[in-house]
Design a protein around this motif. Structure first.
Motif, PDB file in Angstrom:
ATOM      1  N   ALA A 273       0.779  -1.058   0.091  1.00  0.00           N
ATOM      2  CA  ALA A 273       0.018  -0.246  -0.011  1.00  0.00           C
ATOM      3  C   ALA A 273       0.865   1.335   0.038  1.00  0.00           C
ATOM      4  O   ALA A 273       0.211   2.351  -0.438  1.00  0.00           O
ATOM      5  N   ASP A 274       2.059   1.189   0.384  1.00  0.00           N
ATOM      6  CA  ASP A 274       3.067   2.344   0.531  1.00  0.00           C
ATOM      7  C   ASP A 274       4.336   1.809   0.083  1.00  0.00           C
ATOM      8  O   ASP A 274       5.366   1.499   1.036  1.00  0.00           O
ATOM      9  N   PRO A 275       4.517   2.030  -1.074  1.00  0.00           N
ATOM     10  CA  PRO A 275       5.997   1.705  -1.528  1.00  0.00           C
ATOM     11  C   PRO A 275       6.994   2.765  -0.904  1.00  0.00           C
ATOM     12  O   PRO A 275       8.470   2.527  -1.037  1.00  0.00           O
ATOM     13  N   GLY A 276       6.437   3.723  -0.472  1.00  0.00           N
ATOM     14  CA  GLY A 276       7.572   4.654   0.087  1.00  0.00           C
ATOM     15  C   GLY A 276       8.290   3.993   1.400  1.00  0.00           C
ATOM     16  O   GLY A 276       9.292   4.693   1.714  1.00  0.00           O
ATOM     17  N   LEU A 277       7.857   2.883   1.874  1.00  0.00           N
ATOM     18  CA  LEU A 277       8.594   1.998   2.960  1.00  0.00           C
ATOM     19  C   LEU A 277       9.702   1.540   2.246  1.00  0.00           C
ATOM     20  O   LEU A 277      10.271   0.909   3.392  1.00  0.00           O
ATOM     21  N   LEU A 278       9.839   1.568   1.052  1.00  0.00           N
ATOM     22  CA  LEU A 278      10.826   0.433   0.506  1.00  0.00           C
ATOM     23  C   LEU A 278      12.312   0.664   1.032  1.00  0.00           C
ATOM     24  O   LEU A 278      12.796  -0.571   1.410  1.00  0.00           O
ATOM     25  N   ARG A 362      22.362  -2.178  -2.101  1.00  0.00           N
ATOM     26  CA  ARG A 362      20.876  -1.674  -1.657  1.00  0.00           C
ATOM     27  C   ARG A 362      20.250  -1.158  -3.190  1.00  0.00           C
ATOM     28  O   ARG A 362      18.916  -1.245  -3.246  1.00  0.00           O
ATOM     29  N   ILE A 363      20.924  -0.823  -4.111  1.00  0.00           N
ATOM     30  CA  ILE A 363      20.393  -0.299  -5.555  1.00  0.00           C
ATOM     31  C   ILE A 363      19.562  -1.681  -6.199  1.00  0.00           C
ATOM     32  O   ILE A 363      18.220  -1.580  -6.475  1.00  0.00           O
ATOM     33  N   GLU A 364      20.337  -2.981  -6.056  1.00  0.00           N
ATOM     34  CA  GLU A 364      19.784  -4.052  -6.522  1.00  0.00           C
ATOM     35  C   GLU A 364      18.632  -4.492  -5.719  1.00  0.00           C
ATOM     36  O   GLU A 364      17.667  -4.953  -6.284  1.00  0.00           O
ATOM     37  N   LEU A 365      18.523  -4.443  -4.318  1.00  0.00           N
ATOM     38  CA  LEU A 365      17.643  -4.871  -3.364  1.00  0.00           C
ATOM     39  C   LEU A 365      16.143  -3.902  -3.659  1.00  0.00           C
ATOM     40  O   LEU A 365      15.083  -4.657  -3.942  1.00  0.00           O
ATOM     41  N   ALA A 366      16.487  -2.782  -3.716  1.00  0.00           N
ATOM     42  CA  ALA A 366      15.537  -1.755  -4.019  1.00  0.00           C
ATOM     43  C   ALA A 366      14.806  -1.940  -5.350  1.00  0.00           C
ATOM     44  O   ALA A 366      13.501  -1.981  -5.517  1.00  0.00           O
ATOM     45  N   ALA A 367      15.508  -2.374  -6.447  1.00  0.00           N
ATOM     46  CA  ALA A 367      15.200  -2.588  -7.664  1.00  0.00           C
ATOM     47  C   ALA A 367      14.067  -3.884  -7.772  1.00  0.00           C
ATOM     48  O   ALA A 367      13.037  -3.725  -8.218  1.00  0.00           O
ATOM     49  N   SER A 368      14.587  -4.884  -7.254  1.00  0.00           N
ATOM     50  CA  SER A 368      13.850  -6.300  -7.176  1.00  0.00           C
ATOM     51  C   SER A 368      12.745  -6.173  -6.484  1.00  0.00           C
ATOM     52  O   SER A 368      11.584  -6.560  -6.974  1.00  0.00           O
TER      53      SER A 368
END
Length: 403
Positions: A273-278, A362-368
């Motif tokens: 519901a809130d991708p800002g938490l990613l 961190r970039i890879e994890l945020a992307a996947s």
């Protein structure tokens, strides 16, 4: 204190080591574990401090021979693995570590890593789109593994046709990082070390003749600018380390993280519901179920911990998984809090061996995670996954999902 709850070869312990860690922390700050002849350290403050303590080291060979340190040299048959491993950043101390890290950092700058973000996002989007098209699959094999392998292979300049070789080589080499690995594991690691080294030497030779816009070419350039201060063996070992360290933790954080989310449906619903938490969610998933559970250090000079003298020549096993659940440092440590703001987890280590690739991970994890949340909002797990046999590098054998 004895380490009775610690059972790293037990499938039940590997599946959930956290209750045993709580017992270890309650029993004291340091515990002798006879099967590996190591001192276990379970508390966050101690683990964090010892990672930075120069009286401990990843190696002792910069100061002592094996015999002077009271250790038996590794078997001659294991030499190819140790040659490869011992020339990499992770297992070196100053001055070699300082010199090599400086040279690698020249080729692995924040700008270089940041420039990869669009490509990482494209790769992640493509892998997730294929999973969605198929209606599901094995999240580990279809998304978690191929993404970081493709990214580091792209960075190194490894041709696409050869990339299928990398993960098996890496898995066999990493088997040697487990506690008391059996001889068959060592034999596989030696074979993989020889094959991977020969492959990279050939690739380095090609890049010397025809430099490209890749990390191997940049390492060659850094080597030659500094008057030959980076040997070919150091280049080979660095490339292998970047691949191994550059994807093993990311793979397991992805699969273990999704298994955690599936077991916390309310938290998963909140994240969807809130991708800002990613960004905080990724850090919390690394803390909550740590991909690298244990990190070893040699005691180069006597240290004292809670009244226990740990003498020179000993080995300590720093329990990252336990430290990341320590109630003395984390509020409600056994609760998954995807918005956790105060989160000094040590999943990337600390001190001079802090993970060079942490920004890329961190970039890879945020992307996947981001693409799976966006493209597969109804994704659910199929059955209960099995844990792999490894404890030090701890991950699932697979994670079947459907849409």
């Amino acid at each position: 204190m004895d380490a009775a709850p610690f059972a790293p070869w037990s499938p039940a312990f590997v599946a959930d080591p956290y209750p045993a860690y709580a017992q270890l922390r309650a029993r004291g700050r340091v515990h002798w574990f006879e099967p590996t002849r190591q001192w276990l350290v379970p508390h966050h403050a101690d683990v964090s401090a010892l990672l930075r303590d120069r009286r401990l080291g990843r190696t002792y060979l910069h100061r002592f021979t094996h015999e002077e340190f009271g250790r038996t040299p590794p078997p001659a048959a294991h030499e190819p693995f140790h040659t490869l491993n011992d020339h990499g950043l992770l297992d070196l101390e100053a001055p070699d570590h300082t010199r090599i890290r400086r040279l690698v950092t020249k080729a692995f700058t924040p700008r270089t890593v940041q420039a990869l973000e669009p490509a990482v996002r494209r790769l992640a989007a493509g892998l997730v789109a294929e999973l969605v098209k198929e209606g599901g699959g094995d999240l580990l094999a279809d998304v978690a593994e191929p993404l970081p392998v493709a990214v580091i292979a792209e960075m190194l300049g490894i041709p696409e046709a050869d990339r299928g070789l990398l993960r098996p080589w890496s898995a066999e080499i990493c088997g040697m990082y487990e506690l008391n690995p059996p001889e068959e594991t060592a034999a596989r690691a030696v074979r993989a070390s020889l094959e991977f080294s020969a492959y990279l030497r050939e690739l380095i030779a090609q890049r010397r003749k025809e430099p490209g816009n890749d990390l191997i070419s940049a390492l060659i350039a850094a080597h030659e600018e500094d008057g030959g201060r980076l040997s070919e063996q150091e280049m080979v070992s660095t490339c292998v380390l970047l691949l191994n360290a550059g994807h093993e933790a990311t793979v397991n954080t992805t699969a273990n993280g999704w298994w955690t989310l599936f077991r916390h449906p309310a938290r998963l619903a909140a994240l969807r519901a809130d991708p800002g938490l990613l960004s905080t969610a990724v850090e919390e998933l690394m803390r909550y179920d740590t991909p690298l559970q244990l990190f070893e250090r040699w005691v180069l000079d006597d240290i004292e911990l809670d009244g226990t003298v740990i003498p020179r020549g000993s080995e300590v096993a720093l329990l990252f998984g336990s430290a990341n659940r320590d109630p003395a440092r984390f509020e409600r440590p056994d609760e998954l809090d995807l918005a956790r703001a105060d989160n000094p987890h040590i999943s990337f280590g600390a001190g001079i061996h802090y993970c060079l690739g942490a920004p890329l991970a961190r970039i890879e994890l945020a992307a996947s995670f981001g693409e799976l949340l966006r493209q597969a909002p109804t994704m659910r797990v199929v059955g209960e996954p099995e844990w792999g046999a490894g404890f030090v590098i701890r991950g699932l054998r697979g994670l079947r999902v459907e849409l």
